[in-house]
Design an enzyme around this catalytic site. Sequence first.
Site, short mmCIF file in Angstrom:
data_model
loop_
_atom_site.label_atom_id
_atom_site.label_comp_id
_atom_site.label_asym_id
_atom_site.label_seq_id
_atom_site.Cartn_x
_atom_site.Cartn_y
_atom_site.Cartn_z
N LYS A 271 0.85 -1.20 0.00
CA LYS A 271 0.00 0.00 0.00
C LYS A 271 0.88 1.25 0.00
O LYS A 271 0.68 2.16 -0.80
CB LYS A 271 -0.90 -0.01 1.24
N GLU B 222 10.99 -4.43 3.81
CA GLU B 222 11.08 -5.85 3.44
C GLU B 222 10.64 -6.03 1.98
O GLU B 222 11.30 -6.71 1.19
CB GLU B 222 10.19 -6.70 4.34
N GLY C 153 -4.25 -1.84 5.64
CA GLY C 153 -3.51 -2.97 5.10
C GLY C 153 -4.08 -4.31 5.53
O GLY C 153 -4.29 -5.20 4.72
N ARG C 154 -4.43 -4.41 6.84
CA ARG C 154 -4.91 -5.69 7.35
C ARG C 154 -6.34 -6.00 6.94
O ARG C 154 -6.90 -7.01 7.30
CB ARG C 154 -4.76 -5.72 8.87
N GLU D 298 -3.14 -5.77 15.71
CA GLU D 298 -2.68 -4.47 15.17
C GLU D 298 -3.82 -3.44 15.23
O GLU D 298 -3.59 -2.24 15.21
CB GLU D 298 -2.18 -4.62 13.73
N HIS E 4 -2.19 -31.95 20.67
CA HIS E 4 -0.93 -32.64 21.02
C HIS E 4 0.19 -31.63 21.25
O HIS E 4 1.36 -31.97 21.15
CB HIS E 4 -0.58 -33.61 19.88
N LYS F 51 10.67 0.62 13.18
CA LYS F 51 11.21 0.94 11.85
C LYS F 51 12.25 2.05 11.94
O LYS F 51 13.31 1.99 11.33
CB LYS F 51 10.06 1.37 10.93
#
Length: 553
Positions: free
Chosen positions: A210, A216, A271-272, A357, A388, A516
């Site tokens: 976006k 990254e 974004g999410r 977030e 488990h 950041k």
Amino acid sequence: MPEQPAALTSKPEWQALIERRDKLRSVSMRELFEQDPERADRYFIEGAGLALDFSKNLITDETLGELVALARSCRLEEQRSELMNGGKVNLTEDRPALHTALRHPGNKTILVDGVDVVTEVQQTLGRMETFVDGVLNASRTGFSGKAFTDVVSIGIGGSYLGPKLVGESLQPYRQGNIRCHYVANIDGTDICETLRQVSPETTLFLIQSKSFRTQETLENSKVARQWFLDSGGSEAAVASHFMAVTANVPAAEDFGIDADNVFPMWDWVGGRYSLWSAIGLPVALSIGMKHFRDLLAGAHAMDRHFREAPLERNLPAVMGLLSVWYNNFWDAETHAILPYDHYLRSLPDHLQQLDMESNGKCVTQTGQPVHYQTGPVLWGGVGSNGQHAYHQLIHQGTRLIPADFIIPLKTHNPVATHHADLFANCLSQSRAMMAGKTLAEARAELRNEGLDEETIDALGPHKVIPGNKPSNTLIMEKVAPKTVGALIALYEHRTFVQGVIWDLDSFDQWGVELGKQLGKGILPKLLSEDAINSAGDSSTDQLIRRFRSANGL
Ligand code: F6P
């Protein structure tokens, strides 16, 4: 800025819930079920192809009414309208949060700063369809003329987790032979392991960002482009192998993406919450646009349910209020998401970003410090595997961990009695959480096994399961485009409901900025001798020294 609402915890509705909690401390769910044969039926609600059994909760009719009263005192219904009509619910960024517009069928006008966003969305879906069809029918090919066989989606956070979840969930609906790979991590292993699996001439790269400023994504995209050029691709061929989805078109063009190869995102989509936009391209390339539009339709059906169903029969409202109930009145610090379907194995990952977030905040919308718990830690994993691994703690640990069990009634892969086995496991876990096992029951079992009284005395306490631990069970006919769309939209609105109660801005994420910023200052200290001044503390400094020494810097 809205006027200061009465502090949450001083509301009479909040006080009523404290009193209710105190009364319920001495009541077990076992008793509640024994006293009311109709309990399961009454606490079963449906909407948008999903059904919720919320009877295994520490609630009575009075509790539900008091939770709804709290919601109304926090203006949930008014805020819901604000959200869905394009109000600027993201106060700190002065923006709407219109993920619901991304999946609206189009017969509505929603204006943002004078622009009808529904028209923009529909136009973008049309562009997506043309592109996806071209790739799938091989009328759009790579530089060698061969059909694309692989898509590498480079993005992180909401530009990664949502598409990856949906791509995995809808594996049975794949069209053609396109393989989708998702690269997110700045750890070079991620991009390197992926590039080892693909060929440049038949690989399509989607740069999903976006902001088009995420370190990254930009670094991984540079590596991908260089790999492409080093492996036989040309600068000219970049145009047919690299696409971008972003709200920052100039930055994408600076990177070398043709404007024609950029699909838009918008500031009014977080974004999410963006998998419904062109960020969902990897999914559409995998399952085709018809199924992608069904995904959107499922989410829209949940939007309608959320907007229209009375709060007491409203899946996102009930689940959001129950989460507040345990988080703020029973001191639950975490919430477990337990999908009992292998296709949904990445659901907890996506919901972690969506919920944590959004509601991992410590000030109210107007910047006042909160004096109550806000977003819980959301975690989980696929069943039956979790049984488990961590179910021991859920059943016999000292913490209250509310859980959402999510399971389809039908499987895509009928084999032996596996689906019945899975379903039995799911039901057994929620029943064990609710009913537990008393000491008397444990001792009777041990006696039936023929153990002597001394052994029974010693072992009995270890076999007790406290029970009275709450869970929801969400069911659907099958994991399919519409039910996956409805499921994710359900959790988006559940997150919103919680944020309204806690008076948070659930749509910004200022908390990620410091990391950041600090990263930008530390990187040059790792890479260059002349910046060895302190990073600000001796721990970071010594670790920088060790990194440089190990890497001969
Ligand atoms: O984690 C911070 C964040 O901004 C997320 O909200 C977002 O989904 C992710 O980084 C990626 O951002 P972008 O899509 O702008 O690269």
